[in-house]
Design a protein around this motif. Structure first.
Motif, PDB file in Angstrom:
ATOM      1  N   GLU A  45      -6.255  -1.050 -11.305  1.00 45.73           N
ATOM      2  CA  GLU A  45      -5.935  -0.534  -9.975  1.00 45.73           C
ATOM      3  C   GLU A  45      -5.272   0.830 -10.130  1.00 45.73           C
ATOM      4  OE1 GLU A  45      -3.134  -3.240  -8.252  1.00 45.73           O
ATOM      5  OE2 GLU A  45      -1.631  -2.921  -9.808  1.00 45.73           O
ATOM      6  N   ASP A  60      -6.725   3.909  -2.179  1.00 43.04           N
ATOM      7  CA  ASP A  60      -6.484   2.552  -2.674  1.00 43.04           C
ATOM      8  C   ASP A  60      -5.243   2.467  -3.558  1.00 43.04           C
ATOM      9  OD1 ASP A  60      -7.553   4.080  -4.658  1.00 43.04           O
ATOM     10  OD2 ASP A  60      -8.980   2.580  -5.388  1.00 43.04           O
ATOM     11  N   PRO A 120       0.825  -1.211   0.000  1.00 44.84           N
ATOM     12  CA  PRO A 120       0.000   0.000   0.000  1.00 44.84           C
ATOM     13  C   PRO A 120       0.858   1.259   0.000  1.00 44.84           C
ATOM     14  CG  PRO A 120       0.007  -0.980   2.181  1.00 44.84           C
ATOM     15  CD  PRO A 120       0.733  -1.941   1.283  1.00 44.84           C
TER      16      PRO A 120
END
Length: 818
Positions: free
Chosen positions: A173, A113, A104
Motif C-alpha cells: 500500500e 490511495d 485515509p
C-alpha cells in the motif's frame, strides 16, 4: 456412401467453410473461457504483509455468525467490534501492546490511495528507513514509495505535513506514517493491536472476546484480506457469463450454418436419391460430413483458444478486471470440454438438417426453381412458438412473483437468449414480409434494381435467414445488455433526483467527527442539517438465510426535512431508537410488526417497523437511528438553506466547517451528477469482454456464411451477365442484397431488444421505481449494424467479383448450348 464424405468435403469445400469457421471459432471461445475459469481458481496463498514480523495480533470480531436451521451462517460486520477495554488492560500486563490504526490521508496533488498508520506499526511489516529519520513531531511523516521526497511539504485538509523520511518494505500500500499521538487523534478507534507476549498466554487472556492471530492467520489483519476470494468470485461470474453467452452464440450460429449448408445441396441429394441412395444413406452421409468437419474444426478451435487465452488474461489484468496474479494455467480439462462440446454441437446442429436431407425426393435433381418453399417446417414452427410462449410465460410469472429478479445482471444477460432463439426459429416466416415491406411504402424504391434485390432476398429465404442470424444475435445482444444497464441506471438516477431535496450536500469519505458536525449545525442560514452514516442490518429470513441489508443511520426529523423518502406505509418521523424503516423486499414489512435484527456491530435487537419503502431499483435499503449504528461514521450531510439566506454564503460557511476533515460541499445538481449511476471503466471492460467475444465471433461467422452463400451463386450471377447486366451492376446488386439482409437481421434484433426492455420497464413500474423511457443504445446499435453491413458487403462482393472474373458466364453458355 460414407466413402463419399471426404470426397465431398474436398470438392465442395466452399459449401463447408462457413460451418468450419463458425465451429472452430465457437470451440476457440469455449477453450478461452474454460481456461480462464480454470485458472481463476488458482488464487495464491498470501502470506502476512503488514504484520509479517508481529509476534501476535489481537483483532476484534469482524464476522457475524448466526445459527440457522441449515447451519451457521456468516456475514462480515459493517462495524467490527473493538477489543474490550478490560481485555486490553489484561494484555498490557503480559507485554508491550501496540495499537494499530488505519485512516485515509488526502494530500493535495498526491496519490488518491494514501493510508495513514502510527509509526510504531512500521516495524511489524517490517519497513526500514531508506532515507531520513522517524517522525518526532505532529507535523512530520514518513512515506513509502517514491511519490514524495525527504523535505517535501504535503498539504492536507488538517494542515501541512513535512516528509522527514522514506522507508523500503513490502509493496502492499502507499503508507503515510505519523506519530502515534497524531494518529490517535485522527483515528480514535482501534480494532486491532500487536501484543509482544507468548501466544498461549494471549489466548488465555482473550478467550472468546476477540480473535488471536498468529502465523499465517496474521494476514487477516491486513487490509482487504478477502480480496483474492472476492476476485475469484468476480472472475468466475465474469468468465462464466462470457462463456455462457459465447456458447449460446456458437451453438446458434453453427446450427443455422449447417442447416443452410444442407439446404444448398438439395439438388445434389436429389441426384443421389435418383442414383438409388436410400434416405438413411443420405442422412449418414450428411452426419459423416458433419463429423469430419466437427473433428477438424474442434481441433483447430482448441489450438486457437490455447493461443488466445494468455492474451485475454493479460488484457483482463490490464483493464482491472482481474488481480495481478491472474494468469492462464496448464489445466487440460478445458480443452477436452471444448473439443467434445464442439463435436457434439456439430452433430446436433446437423440432426434436423440430415432428416430433411433424407427426405429429399429424386425429383429434386430435376428442379430448377430458385424459390425456397416449405422453409418453416412444422418442427421449427413448434419449437419457435414454444420458446416464444415460454419467454412470455416466464416473464409473466416473474413479474407477478418477484419482479426484482429482472433487475439482476444474471437475469437480464440470460433472458434475451430465449427470445433470440425463438425469433431466429420463426425468422423464415418473417423474412419475406420484412423484405417486401419497402415496396408497400409510399416512398418505395423504384427501378429494376430494387425489385431484383427484393425478390432475390425474398425468394432465397433460407439464405436470407441464415445470413441474418448472426446480425440478429449481434444487434439483439448489444441492445439488450447495454439497454438493460442504461434502463436500470436511468431509474436509479430518477430515484436519486426525486429523493434529494436538499440545497447543499456535504460529503466526506473519511467521515466527519463530532466537532465538525457541531460546526456544521452552527453555520448561519441553514434551515435543516441532516447527517447520515452508512451501516448495515442483518436478518434471518425463513429461518435459514442470513440476509444483509445496507442501511443508513439518520435523525428522522432532519431526514424528513432534507429528503423525500418514498413510502408505501407509515411515516419517516415515526422512526425512533426502538424502530426501523424497511422496504417491501423484507420478509416482514408491515408497519407495527416487530423484527429481530442484528445491527452493524452484531448486536441483536428487536425493532418495530415504523415505515415501509417500496423496493424500487433495490437501493432503498433501511433506516435506523444513530443509536442503532454504533461505530458508523457520518459521511454525508444534507443541508437546506433557510428562506432568504444567501446560498453562496451558507456554502462558504459549510466549507470552512469541514475544512479540517477534508469534506466537500456540493450543490444539489453537482451532487446528483457526481453520484449518478453509470458504467465505469471496469464495468465497460466487463461488458466489452462479454459482448466482444460474442460479437467478433458472430461477425466472422457472418462473413464465412456470406462467402459460402455467394460462391454458390455463380450460375445466378452468370445469368445476370448474359441478360445484359454489367459487372459493376452485378456487384452493386450483390452488395444491395447483402445490405437488405443485414437490415432484416437488424430489425429482428431491435424487436428482440424492445421486447426484452419492455419486460424490465414493467418490473420497474411494479417495484414503484420511477418510470423511464426505453434508453436504446443507438450509438452502439448503429456501430454494430454498420460493422455487420461492412462485413456483409465485403464478404459478398469479393467472392462475386472472383466468380465473375473466372468467366462463370462462359461456363453457363457452354452448359446452355449443350
Amino acid at each position: 456412401m460414407l466413402s463419399l464424405a471426404p470426397r465431398t468435403l474436398r470438392v465442395r469445400w466452399t459449401s463447408f467453410v462457413g460451418g468450419f469457421v463458425a465451429l472452430a471459432l465457437g470451440v476457440a471461445l469455449l477453450t478461452v473461457t474454460g481456461l480462464a475459469l480454470a485458472s481463476s481458481s488458482d488464487a495464491p496463498e498470501r502470506a502476512p504483509e503488514r504484520f509479517a514480523a508481529a509476534p501476535v495480533v489481537v483483532r476484534g470480531h469482524d464476522t457475524l455468525r448466526v445459527p440457522t436451521a441449515n447451519g451457521v451462517r456468516t456475514e462480515p460486520l459493517a462495524h467490527p467490534r473493538p477489543v474490550p477495554p478490560g481485555t486490553v488492560a489484561a494484555l498490557r500486563a503480559l507485554g508491550r501492546v501496540t495499537e494499530d490504526r488505519s485512516f485515509p490521508v488526502r494530500v493535495e496533488g498526491g496519490p488518491r490511495d494514501l493510508v495513514g498508520h502510527p509509526w510504531s506499526t512500521a516495524a511489524f511489516a517490517p519497513y526500514a528507513l531508506s532515507a531520513g529519520r522517524a517522525p518526532g513531531a505532529d507535523g512530520e511523516v514518513v512515506v513509502t514509495g517514491d511519490w514524495a521526497a525527504v523535505g517535501e511539504p504535503l498539504r492536507t485538509p488538517q494542515g501541512t505535513l513535512r516528509v522527514v523520511g522514506t522507508v523500503d518494505g513490502p509493496d502492499v500500500e502507499r503508507a503515510v506514517f505519523l506519530t502515534d499521538a497524531r494518529a490517535a487523534r485522527l483515528s480514535p478507534s482501534s480494532t486491532q493491536m500487536v501484543v509482544d507476549a507468548d501466544p498461549a498466554e494471549v489466548r488465555r487472556v482473550v478467550g472468546d472476546r476477540a480473535q488471536v492471530l498468529t502465523g499465517a492467520a496474521r494476514r487477516l489483519a491486513d487490509a482487504a484480506p478477502d480480496r483474492d476470494r472476492e476476485a475469484v468470485t468476480a472472475l468466475h461470474a465474469l468468465f462464466g457469463t462470457a462463456g455462457g453467452v459465447a456458447a449460446f452464440v456458437s451453438v446458434f450460429v453453427v446450427a443455422s450454418t449447417f442447416s443452410f449448408t444442407v439446404a444448398q445441396r438439395r439438388r445434389e441429394f436429389g441426384l443421389l436419391r435418383l442414383a438409388g441412395a436410400t434416405p438413411g444413406q443420405v442422412r449418414r452421409l450428411v452426419t459423416a460430413e458433419a463429423l469430419l468437419v466437427g473433428v477438424l474444426a474442434s481441433a483447430t478451435g482448441c489450438a486457437l483458444g490455447g493461443r488466445a487465452a494468455p492474451r485475454l488474461a493479460a488484457w483482463t489484468v490490464e483493464q482491472g478486471l482481474a488481480p495481478g496474479w491472474f494468469g492462464i494455467g496448464d489445466r487440460v480439462w478445458p480443452y477436452h470440454l471444448a473439443f467434445w462440446t464442439g463435436l457434439l454441437v456439430a452433430l446436433c446442429g446437423v440432426v434436423a438438417a440430415s432428416w430433411r436431407a433424407g427426405r429429399t425426393r429424386p425429383a429434386e435433381a430435376l428442379r430448377e426453381a430458385s424459390v425456397d418453399r416449405g422453409v418453416l417446417t412444422r418442427g421449427r414452427l413448434v419449437c419457435g412458438t414454444t420458446l416464444l410462449l415460454t419467454a412470455a410465460v416466464t416473464l409473466a410469472v416473474t413479474l407477478l412473483g418477484d419482479p426484482g429478479d429482472l433487475l439482476h445482471r444474471k437475469t437480464y444477460v440470460s433472458r434475451p437468449l430465449l427470445l433470440i432463439t425463438a425469433v431466429a426459429l420463426l425468422a423464415p416466416a418473417l423474412v419475406r414480409p420484412l423484405i417486401r415491406l419497402p415496396a408497400r411504402l409510399p416512398c418505395r424504391p423504384r427501378g429494376a434494381g430494387g425489385m431484383l434485390v427484393r425478390e432475390n432476398a425474398a425468394a432465397s429465404v433460407r439464405r436470407t435467414a441464415s445470413v441474418a442470424a448472426p446480425v440478429l444475435v449481434t444487434v439483439a445482444l448489444t441492445g439488450s445488455l447495454l439497454g438493460a444497464a442504461a434502463t436500470l441506471n436511468g431509474a436509479r438516477a430518477a430515484e436519486a433526483r426525486e429523493r434529494t431535496v436538499a440545497d447543499l450536500v456535504v460529503r466526506a469519505e473519511g467521515g466527519l467527527d463530532a466537532d465538525a458536525l457541531r460546526r456544521l449545525r452552527a453555520v448561519p442560514g441553514t434551515a435543516a442539517v441532516s447527517p447520515t452514516a452508512p451501516t448495515a442490518v442483518y436478518v434471518v429470513e425463513e429461518g435459514v438465510a442470513l440476509v444483509r441489508s445496507e442501511a443508513r443511520a439518520a435523525d428522522p426529523e432532519a431526514l424528513a426535512a432534507t429528503a423525500r423518502i418514498p413510502l408505501t406505509a407509515g411515516r419517516i418521523t415515526d422512526l425512533d431508537d426502538d424502530s426501523i424503516v424497511v422496504d417491501e423486499e423484507w420478509e416482514r414489512h408491515t408497519v407495527g410488526q416487530r423484527v429481530t435484527v442484528r445491527l452493524g456491530d452484531g448486536t441483536r435487537r428487536s425493532l418495530r417497523i415504523a415505515a415501509v419503502m417500496p423496493v424500487g431499483t433495490g437501493d432503498n435499503g433501511a433506516y435506523v437511528t444513530p443509536a442503532n449504528a454504533r461505530g458508523a461514521s457520518v459521511d454525508r450531510v444534507e443541508v437546506t438553506v433557510a428562506r432568504g439566506a444567501d446560498r453562496a454564503a451558507v456554502a462558504a460557511g459549510l466549507r470552512e466547517a469541514v475544512r479540517s476533515s477534508g469534506g466537500e460541499v456540493l450543490t444539489r445538481g453537482a451532487w446528483l451528477r457526481a453520484t449518478a449511476p453509470g458504467t465505469d471503466g471496469t464495468s465497460r471492460a466487463g461488458f466489452l469482454l462479454v459482448l466482444g467475444l460474442a460479437l467478433v465471433y458472430a461477425g466472422i461467422a457472418l462473413a464465412a456464411t456470406l462467402v459460402m452463400a455467394t460462391s454458390d451463386r455463380r450460375r445466378e450471377l452468370a445469368a445476370l451477365r448474359l441478360a445484359g447486366a454489367t459487372r459493376g451492376q452485378v456487384l452493386r446488386l450483390v452488395a444491395a442484397e447483402s445490405l437488405a439482409v443485414v437490415a432484416v437481421g437488424t430489425v429482428l434484433g431491435l424487436a428482440v431488444t424492445v421486447l426484452d426492455l419492455l419486460g424490465m420497464r414493467a418490473a420497474l413500474l411494479l417495484l414503484s421505481a420511477p418510470a423511464v423511457s426505453l434508453p436504446l443504445p443507438w450509438t452502439a446499435l448503429g456501430a454494430v449494424s454498420g460493422a455487420c453491413a461492412l462485413v456483409a458487403v465485403a464478404a459478398s462482393v469479393l467472392p462475386a467479383a472472383v466468380a465473375l472474373r473466372r468467366g462463370a458466364g462462359d461456363e453457363l453458355s457452354v452448359r446452355a448450348a449443350g
